[in-house]
Write a protein that holds these residues in place. Structure first.
Motif, PDB file in Angstrom:
ATOM      1  N   LEU A   1      68.923 -49.803 -34.808  1.00 28.86           N
ATOM      2  CA  LEU A   1      69.184 -51.207 -34.483  1.00 28.86           C
ATOM      3  C   LEU A   1      68.762 -52.120 -35.632  1.00 28.86           C
ATOM      4  O   LEU A   1      69.569 -52.894 -36.125  1.00 28.86           O
ATOM      5  CB  LEU A   1      68.462 -51.610 -33.187  1.00 28.86           C
ATOM      6  N   CYS A   2      67.518 -52.024 -36.082  1.00 26.21           N
ATOM      7  CA  CYS A   2      67.096 -52.951 -37.140  1.00 26.21           C
ATOM      8  C   CYS A   2      67.666 -52.551 -38.508  1.00 26.21           C
ATOM      9  O   CYS A   2      67.812 -53.389 -39.388  1.00 26.21           O
ATOM     10  CB  CYS A   2      65.584 -53.084 -37.185  1.00 26.21           C
ATOM     11  N   TYR A   3      68.019 -51.286 -38.681  1.00 22.99           N
ATOM     12  CA  TYR A   3      68.569 -50.823 -39.957  1.00 22.99           C
ATOM     13  C   TYR A   3      69.950 -51.422 -40.211  1.00 22.99           C
ATOM     14  O   TYR A   3      70.760 -51.518 -39.290  1.00 22.99           O
ATOM     15  CB  TYR A   3      68.675 -49.287 -39.949  1.00 22.99           C
TER      16      TYR A   3
ATOM     17  N   SER B   1      61.298 -51.493 -37.889  1.00 23.48           N
ATOM     18  CA  SER B   1      60.567 -52.204 -36.834  1.00 23.48           C
ATOM     19  C   SER B   1      60.948 -51.801 -35.417  1.00 23.48           C
ATOM     20  O   SER B   1      60.112 -51.833 -34.521  1.00 23.48           O
ATOM     21  CB  SER B   1      60.766 -53.716 -36.987  1.00 23.48           C
ATOM     22  N   CYS B   2      62.197 -51.416 -35.174  1.00 23.81           N
ATOM     23  CA  CYS B   2      62.611 -51.248 -33.774  1.00 23.81           C
ATOM     24  C   CYS B   2      62.295 -49.866 -33.210  1.00 23.81           C
ATOM     25  O   CYS B   2      62.114 -49.716 -32.012  1.00 23.81           O
ATOM     26  CB  CYS B   2      64.102 -51.555 -33.629  1.00 23.81           C
ATOM     27  N   ARG B   3      62.282 -48.868 -34.062  1.00 20.76           N
ATOM     28  CA  ARG B   3      61.986 -47.478 -33.661  1.00 20.76           C
ATOM     29  C   ARG B   3      63.081 -46.835 -32.811  1.00 20.76           C
ATOM     30  O   ARG B   3      62.876 -45.777 -32.222  1.00 20.76           O
ATOM     31  CB  ARG B   3      60.665 -47.400 -32.895  1.00 20.76           C
ATOM     32  N   VAL B   4      64.238 -47.470 -32.712  1.00 22.93           N
ATOM     33  CA  VAL B   4      65.357 -46.845 -31.989  1.00 22.93           C
ATOM     34  C   VAL B   4      65.794 -45.567 -32.704  1.00 22.93           C
ATOM     35  O   VAL B   4      66.294 -44.633 -32.089  1.00 22.93           O
ATOM     36  CB  VAL B   4      66.541 -47.850 -31.870  1.00 22.93           C
ATOM     37  N   CYS B   5      65.558 -45.501 -34.017  1.00 22.60           N
ATOM     38  CA  CYS B   5      65.978 -44.337 -34.806  1.00 22.60           C
ATOM     39  C   CYS B   5      64.938 -43.219 -34.800  1.00 22.60           C
ATOM     40  O   CYS B   5      64.991 -42.344 -35.669  1.00 22.60           O
ATOM     41  CB  CYS B   5      66.269 -44.770 -36.236  1.00 22.60           C
ATOM     42  N   THR B   6      64.010 -43.254 -33.871  1.00 19.25           N
ATOM     43  CA  THR B   6      62.953 -42.234 -33.830  1.00 19.25           C
ATOM     44  C   THR B   6      63.536 -40.815 -33.793  1.00 19.25           C
ATOM     45  O   THR B   6      64.402 -40.511 -32.974  1.00 19.25           O
ATOM     46  CB  THR B   6      62.048 -42.455 -32.599  1.00 19.25           C
TER      47      THR B   6
HETATM   48 FE1  FES Z   1      64.865 -49.751 -36.420  1.00 22.00          FE
HETATM   49 FE2  FES Z   1      64.836 -47.467 -37.780  1.00 22.00          FE
HETATM   50  S1  FES Z   1      66.555 -48.553 -37.072  1.00 22.00           S
HETATM   51  S2  FES Z   1      63.146 -48.557 -37.015  1.00 22.00           S
END
Ligand code: FES
Length: 235
Positions: A36-38, A47-52
């Motif tokens: 998401l933030c990427y 920051s969002c950690r959706v890509c964990t």
């Molecule tokens: Fe948001 Fe990686 S896309 S932390």
């Protein structure tokens, strides 16, 4: 040219070059890691950690974790999908995301992730924030209640536009995006052609008067789930 090396994602061999993140290498290989933030061409914020993902058994953010020779990455597992779904749900309840009334509907990455993950009703409690709106600029509008703190506007304004119009202020639940500290948008030198105007993944930073130029039904995610363009690369 930097030399290629190999690592695996869910057991599939993926080629990468030095300096590439796991997410970048995966994207090139046609493997979708939700994010998401990427955003391509912006410095990743992580920051969002959706890509964990899991790298050799440890949780890492795929957009900032460099690919390395021989690492074993887990991506499409029930555990990771559940974690990502939880993060997306929390982003929904932390802001006011009334998709049916939002002019970004159909083009919104958070909404598209909600659909991809099958989120019908978040299990967390809605916080219903009451954050500052800014409609002072003749062409641009900010509704901070829809902000997901991705940092794209901050990075784009600083690194591409060279203006530093946006920044974060506050901490924790009070963290919000500000324009040149306490100023209103109309007091800044932002312009409609700036890169920062085109990076918001949600309906927080909006160009006035063009919201419904593309009719509902013909928007980016109206016909296929987010990530489909990446998955198509696999052929
Ligand atoms: Fe948001 Fe990686 S896309 S932390």
């Amino acid at each position: 040219m930097s030399e290629k090396f190999v690592f695996t994602i869910d057991g599939v061999e993926v080629k990468a070059t030095q300096g590439q993140s796991i997410l970048e290498a995966a994207t090139e290989a046609g493997i979708y890691i939700p994010s998401l933030c990427y955003m391509k061409d912006l410095i990743p914020h992580g920051s969002c950690r959706v890509c964990t993902v899991k790298v050799d058994g440890r949780f890492q953010a795929g957009c900032v974790q460099p690919a390395a020779p021989g690492i074993k990455v887990e991506n499409d597992t029930p555990e990771l999908m559940e974690i990502r779904k939880d993060i997306i749900e929390m982003l929904f309840v932390e802001g006011n995301h009334y998709c049916m009334f939002c002019e970004k509907s159909g083009d919104c990455e958070l909404q598209a992730l909600g659909y991809r993950f099958g989120i019908a009703a978040p299990k967390h409690k809605y916080l219903f924030p009451d954050r500052k709106l800014d409609a002072t600029h003749p062409e641009i509008f900010i509704d901070r209640n829809r902000c997901v703190l991705c940092g794209r506007c901050v990075n784009a304004s600083r690194d591409v536009d060279g203006k530093t119009v946006f920044e974060f202020v506050g901490r924790g639940i009070d963290k919000t995006v500000a324009v040149n500290s306490d100023a209103n948008l109309s007091d800044t030198d932002i312009s409609i052609g700036d890169k920062s105007m085109d990076v918001c993944p949600v309906g927080c930073i909006i160009k006035k008067g063009v919201g419904f130029k593309t009719p509902i039904g013909q928007r980016t995610y109206d016909h296929e789930p987010i990530g489909s363009d990446i998955e198509r690369r696999k052929g």
